[in-house]
Design a protein around this motif. Structure first.
Motif, PDB file in Angstrom:
ATOM      1  N   SER A 264      97.777   7.109  26.063  1.00  0.00           N
ATOM      2  CA  SER A 264      99.009   6.930  25.280  1.00  0.00           C
ATOM      3  C   SER A 264      98.712   7.007  23.787  1.00  0.00           C
ATOM      4  CB  SER A 264      99.676   5.605  25.632  1.00  0.00           C
ATOM      5  OG  SER A 264      98.895   4.508  25.198  1.00  0.00           O
ATOM      6  N   THR A 304     100.081  -1.229  24.786  1.00  0.00           N
ATOM      7  CA  THR A 304     100.162  -0.738  26.159  1.00  0.00           C
ATOM      8  C   THR A 304      99.335  -1.588  27.119  1.00  0.00           C
ATOM      9  OG1 THR A 304     100.429   1.485  25.260  1.00  0.00           O
ATOM     10  CG2 THR A 304      99.984   1.340  27.598  1.00  0.00           C
ATOM     11  N   TRP A 315     104.790   6.083  28.288  1.00  0.00           N
ATOM     12  CA  TRP A 315     104.328   6.315  26.916  1.00  0.00           C
ATOM     13  C   TRP A 315     103.276   7.425  26.868  1.00  0.00           C
ATOM     14  CZ3 TRP A 315     107.015   5.067  23.020  1.00  0.00           C
ATOM     15  CH2 TRP A 315     106.476   4.955  21.739  1.00  0.00           C
TER      16      TRP A 315
END
Length: 420
Positions: A264, A304, A315
């Protein structure tokens, strides 16, 4: 400590967005199941991400266009700011705003072009967090997979106290006392508790409800099918999955859980580097923007780790899709002649201003003619009034019985007969 989030989100703005995204996710999930026979929320999240970014692509293109043209129009905007520097009177502020607006129109971009996408993406991200935290509330088939075990639990004597003990032993925080709620609400509560249970937590359910082993096995099997993506539970954070996997020595799961936040951040970094950066005419601001662009991917990695893995998958996937989109956008802009677009926008602006000028001239001309007409009528009216007043005065000076008086009487008689 995990939070129990009962049913669907009902917040004024996020609630409707979450319901819409949940409905789309549900249809994608059913579509994948129908076509491939695979039931997996992780795959559905990847497809949902592609759908969302496809819908937002026109805004992405608009934002990229703004960033590209801002470098061209910055000298003109800087000149306007210097022209009106220190002037705060109403007339100067209005003139500065008008000239700035004309520059934006000349380049065919909107002043809000750089922030509209961010304003739209933020509530979508918050709503997706709600959806991925409460999957059974939004995906019908996921909710139905708990029906057998929930019906068995509610048919067990003293089940409310047992469920409370499970919540306490697993350290699941909950702020609602479900003992006074309707049965449908209680069922939803039980689903939420069971859905948030870690793998080891199901052993307690086994022990507390010995007559439900068959239903429990069926539900656990379904959860492992649809709620795990490459061994990672999408409802748990990557950090939670890493801790559980390390305890079980499942190092492949540890690798996948680490990969989600790393990808991500990596894809976000690549996307920022590939995007044309807007020029605001200030070296200090440009340095701040560069620093922010380098820090944001790292912030994304850290965040995250603590959100549901489903959101991390979204994401990471969105970062990859944006990188692919950016490749095509950059190729598209390479074929565009910026100077030619500016000339076309200038011609459009010129025509608009000419039309406005013609229209204004017509209004001014009509107003001038109308004024002349009113003035002419006023002059005529004045002349008529003077003559009438003079005639009336002469009539008052005529002596009764005189020849003039008799002539007037005959004239008035004829006028009365002619009106009849």
């Amino acid at each position: 400590m995990a939070d129990i989030l009962l049913t669907a989100n009902s917040v004024a703005i996020l609630g409707p967005i979450a319901r819409l995204l949940g409905w789309i996710l549900d249809k994608i999930y059913l579509g994948v199941k129908t076509v491939t026979g695979i039931e997996n929320i992780g795959i559905s999240i990847i497809l949902l991400t592609i759908v969302i970014l496809g819908m937002l692509f026109p805004l992405t293109l608009k934002q990229q266009k703004f960033s590209m043209f801002s470098q061209k129009m910055q000298p003109e905007l800087t000149a306007i700011r210097k022209k009106y520097e220190g002037k705060r009177d109403q007339q100067s502020v209005a003139a500065m705003q008008q000239e700035t607006s004309l520059v934006y129109k000349k380049y065919g971009v909107s002043p809000a072009g750089s922030c509209v996408q961010i304003l739209i993406q933020f509530p979508i991200l918050l709503s997706l967090y709600q959806v991925f935290s409460r999957v059974p509330a939004y995906i019908t088939s996921v909710r139905s997979s708990f029906d057998g075990v929930v019906n068995g639990i509610t048919a067990t004597e003293g089940y409310r106290g047992i469920m409370k003990s499970i919540v306490s032993s697993q350290k699941l925080s909950v702020s609602v006392d479900f003992s006074d709620k309707h049965q449908s609400v209680i069922n939803n509560y039980i689903v939420d508790v069971l859905y948030k249970l870690p793998q080891d937590g199901w052993k307690i359910v086994y022990d507390k409800f010995p007559k439900l082993h068959s239903s429990i096995d069926s539900t656990v099997h379904s959860i492992k099918q649809y709620n795990y993506f490459l061994g990672v539970n999408i409802s748990d954070s990557p950090m939670t999955s890493i801790k559980a996997a390390m305890a079980n020595k499942s190092y492949l799961v540890v690798f996948v859980a680490l990969l989600i936040p790393i990808l991500s951040g990596l894809f976000q970094y690549l996307n920022v580097k590939m995007m044309p950066q807007p020029d605001n005419g200030s070296e200090q601001v440009a340095t701040q923007m560069k620093t922010m662009n380098n820090i944001l991917p790292l912030v994304s990695v850290v965040m995250t780790f603590s959100v549901p893995s489903g959101l991390g998958i979204y994401w990471a996937t969105s970062g990859l899709v944006r990188v692919i989109q950016q490749i095509f956008i950059n190729k598209h802009f390479e074929k565009i002649d910026i100077d030619d677009i500016i000339k076309q926008n200038e011609l459009k602006l010129k025509k608009q201003r000419e039309k406005m000028g013609i229209y204004e001239n017509q209004i001014n001309k009509a107003a001038h003619l109308n004024t002349r007409g009113i003035k002419a009528k006023a002059d005529i009216s004045g002349i008529d009034n003077e003559k009438i007043e003079e005639a009336s005065s002469k009539k008052r000076d005529i002596k009764p019985g005189s020849l003039a008086a008799k002539a007037n009487a005959v004239q008035e008689f004829n006028e009365r007969n002619s009106r009849k």
